[in-house]
Write a protein that holds these residues in place. Structure first.
Motif, PDB file in Angstrom:
ATOM      1  N   SER A   2     -18.545-105.861 -23.793  1.00  0.00           N
ATOM      2  CA  SER A   2     -18.649-106.446 -22.461  1.00  0.00           C
ATOM      3  C   SER A   2     -20.092-106.631 -22.025  1.00  0.00           C
ATOM      4  CB  SER A   2     -17.910-105.583 -21.442  1.00  0.00           C
ATOM      5  OG  SER A   2     -18.511-104.308 -21.352  1.00  0.00           O
ATOM      6  N   GLY A   4     -22.096-104.411 -20.897  1.00  0.00           N
ATOM      7  CA  GLY A   4     -22.459-103.534 -19.805  1.00  0.00           C
ATOM      8  C   GLY A   4     -22.043-104.023 -18.438  1.00  0.00           C
ATOM      9  N   SER A   6     -19.617-104.480 -15.487  1.00  0.00           N
ATOM     10  CA  SER A   6     -18.394-103.782 -15.078  1.00  0.00           C
ATOM     11  C   SER A   6     -17.220-104.739 -14.884  1.00  0.00           C
ATOM     12  CB  SER A   6     -18.643-102.995 -13.792  1.00  0.00           C
ATOM     13  OG  SER A   6     -18.997-103.882 -12.742  1.00  0.00           O
ATOM     14  N   THR A   9     -15.141-105.106 -18.223  1.00  0.00           N
ATOM     15  CA  THR A   9     -14.490-103.970 -18.873  1.00  0.00           C
ATOM     16  C   THR A   9     -12.977-104.079 -18.709  1.00  0.00           C
ATOM     17  OG1 THR A   9     -14.727-102.624 -16.887  1.00  0.00           O
ATOM     18  CG2 THR A   9     -16.451-102.420 -18.565  1.00  0.00           C
ATOM     19  N   LEU A  10     -12.277-103.514 -19.658  1.00  0.00           N
ATOM     20  CA  LEU A  10     -10.815-103.554 -19.646  1.00  0.00           C
ATOM     21  C   LEU A  10     -10.289-102.614 -18.572  1.00  0.00           C
ATOM     22  CD1 LEU A  10      -8.262-104.648 -21.005  1.00  0.00           C
ATOM     23  CD2 LEU A  10      -8.415-102.774 -22.626  1.00  0.00           C
ATOM     24  N   LYS A  51      -7.023-103.274 -26.920  1.00  0.00           N
ATOM     25  CA  LYS A  51      -8.471-103.206 -26.732  1.00  0.00           C
ATOM     26  C   LYS A  51      -9.188-104.224 -27.623  1.00  0.00           C
ATOM     27  CE  LYS A  51     -12.188 -99.941 -26.230  1.00  0.00           C
ATOM     28  NZ  LYS A  51     -12.602 -98.547 -26.269  1.00  0.00           N
ATOM     29  N   TRP A  54      -8.660-107.665 -26.201  1.00  0.00           N
ATOM     30  CA  TRP A  54      -9.546-107.898 -25.055  1.00  0.00           C
ATOM     31  C   TRP A  54     -10.945-108.285 -25.524  1.00  0.00           C
ATOM     32  CZ3 TRP A  54      -8.952-108.770 -20.078  1.00  0.00           C
ATOM     33  CH2 TRP A  54     -10.062-108.673 -19.250  1.00  0.00           C
ATOM     34  N   GLU A  55     -11.444-107.586 -26.552  1.00  0.00           N
ATOM     35  CA  GLU A  55     -12.778-107.899 -27.076  1.00  0.00           C
ATOM     36  C   GLU A  55     -12.825-109.318 -27.644  1.00  0.00           C
ATOM     37  OE1 GLU A  55     -13.566-104.837 -29.903  1.00  0.00           O
ATOM     38  OE2 GLU A  55     -13.893-103.313 -28.367  1.00  0.00           O
TER      39      GLU A  55
END
Length: 148
Positions: A2, A4, A6, A9-10, A51, A54-55
């Motif tokens: 991500s 950094g 916020s 983020t997941l 996860k 998501w990436e």
């Protein structure tokens, strides 16, 4: 992945939406290329790691956002389940949508009236949309059951 931020983020809400959309369910077959993305194997389906999904979504979003002209992004779906998504994506991002049958030569034959030169090609199903992908060297296609 991500960077950094916020907002990238997941979050718990994102996980709930992805689970509700069944984006974690793959096919019963799983190739060795996709085993790194599979959380668990069942007899009826593969459970895909949320996860890692998501990436990859963040990576795809960055690639799509890097194209200066949104009309240079072409999204394609010849199958019924992806046509609505392709049309909605194109309307929200001002990209080019091809929903339904793909006409061979659309990306290679300059004489054709529907000739397009996209910088990025997004397909919903690599097996069904192979004709669009055969026109050039475009990038990566994924599916738990994808065999090249």
């Amino acid at each position: 992945m991500s960077g950094g931020l916020s907002c990238l983020t997941l979050m718990k809400e994102d996980v709930h939406k992805m689970l509700a959309a069944s984006s974690h369910l793959g096919t019963a077959n799983c190739t060795f290329q996709m085993e790194g993305y599979v959380f668990k194997k069942r007899t009826e389906s593969c459970i895909i790691d949320i996860k890692k999904t998501w990436e990859k979504l963040l990576l795809a979003a960055r690639v799509i956002a890097s194209i200066e002209n949104p009309s240079d992004v072409c999204v394609i779906s010849s199958r019924n389940f992806g046509q609505r998504a392709v049309l909605k994506f194109a309307s929200h991002t001002s990209s080019t949508a091809i929903a339904g049958r793909f006409t061979p030569g659309t990306f290679t034959n300059q004489i054709q009236a529907a000739f397009k030169e996209p910088r990025l090609l997004v397909v919903t199903d690599p097996r069904a949309d192979w004709a669009a992908d055969a026109g050039g060297d475009w990038g990566a296609d994924t599916n738990t059951d994808w065999t090249a």
